[in-house]
Design an enzyme around this catalytic site. Sequence first.
Site, PDB file in Angstrom:
ATOM      1  CB  SER A 105      53.713  14.015  35.444  1.00  0.00           C
ATOM      2  OG  SER A 105      54.321  15.120  36.111  1.00  0.00           O
ATOM      3  CE1 TYR A 109      56.165  10.936  39.431  1.00  0.00           C
ATOM      4  CE2 TYR A 109      56.476  12.984  38.260  1.00  0.00           C
ATOM      5  CZ  TYR A 109      55.679  12.097  38.962  1.00  0.00           C
ATOM      6  OH  TYR A 109      54.502  12.271  39.036  1.00  0.00           O
TER       7      TYR A 109
END
Length: 274
Positions: free
Chosen positions: A145, A158
Site C-alpha cells: 500500500s 494497517y
Amino acid sequence: MAKPMELRGRTAVITGAASGIGRALALDLAGRGCHLALADRDAAGLDAVAAEASRRGVRASRHVVDLVDAAAIAALPEAVLAEHGGVDLVVNNAGVALGGTFEQVSERDFDWLFDINFFAVVRMTRAFLPALKRSDDARLVNVSSLYGFVAPPGQTAYAASKFAVRGFSQALRLELDGTTVGVTTVHPGGVATAIARNARAPAGASPEQLADSVKRFEKLLRLPPERAAAAIAEAVVRRKPRVIVGSDAKFVSLLERLLPVSYGRVLAAVAKRA
C-alpha cells in the site's frame, strides 16, 4: 532488457478475487489469455467473476477460502493443481482495514488484520512456492500500500501490516534471485474499492463517527480498480520488482524519501485542505 513475461496459457492464483482490485485484475488477466484460480470467502462474488472470465475464453476455477484459516490456505494448492495442473503466478491481493488508534484497537482486532494482510501473504507464499518453482517462468505479486511507505496516525495496524508485506517481499525477491520465480511488490494509492465501507471499527465508536470516518476516507479512493489492475498486469509482464499505482502513492513515496521523519506534517496539512 529482460524478455517480457508471456501470460497467455499461464495460470494465476488471485486472492480477494471477488471484488475490487482482485476482480479487475482477474478480468484483465483473462483478457490476456491467462487461466485463473480465484480465491475469496465471497462465494457469490467468485461465481460472477469466474463466469465473466470464462466468457473471455479462459478456464476459471473458484475456491472459497477464509484467509484467517491457515489450514485452508495449506490445502489450497492441491485444489488448484487438481483444476489446472500448474501455477505460474500468485497474486496476494486480499486485504482488510481497521479504524482507530493503537489504544482504541483491541489485540484481537489487531491480530485479525495481521492474519489477513500479512500472515496470509506468508502462508500463501509458503503453500505455493513449490508449484511456482516448478514453472519455467513464474511470479509472486504481493500487494502492499502507500501505507507501506508512510504510517499516519490512526493506521497503526494497517500500516504495520503493509510495511511487513514490503519488507517480506523485498527480502524474498533477493533470496529467489537466480530462480525462475520473480517477486513484485505493489503499492496502490486510493483505489475505489469497498475497503473503507468494510473496515472493522474500534469498540465504542458511535454510528455517527463511523459514518463520518468512512465518508472522509472514501474521498481519497478515486482510482478505478481497472486502472490499478492494468498497472499491476503490466508490471508482471515487464518483470518489475515494484510498482507504485496512482499519483497519490507516487507523491507519498517521493515525500517519504525527501522527508523521512517529518512527512507527517505535510500529510496533515494536505488532509486538512482536502
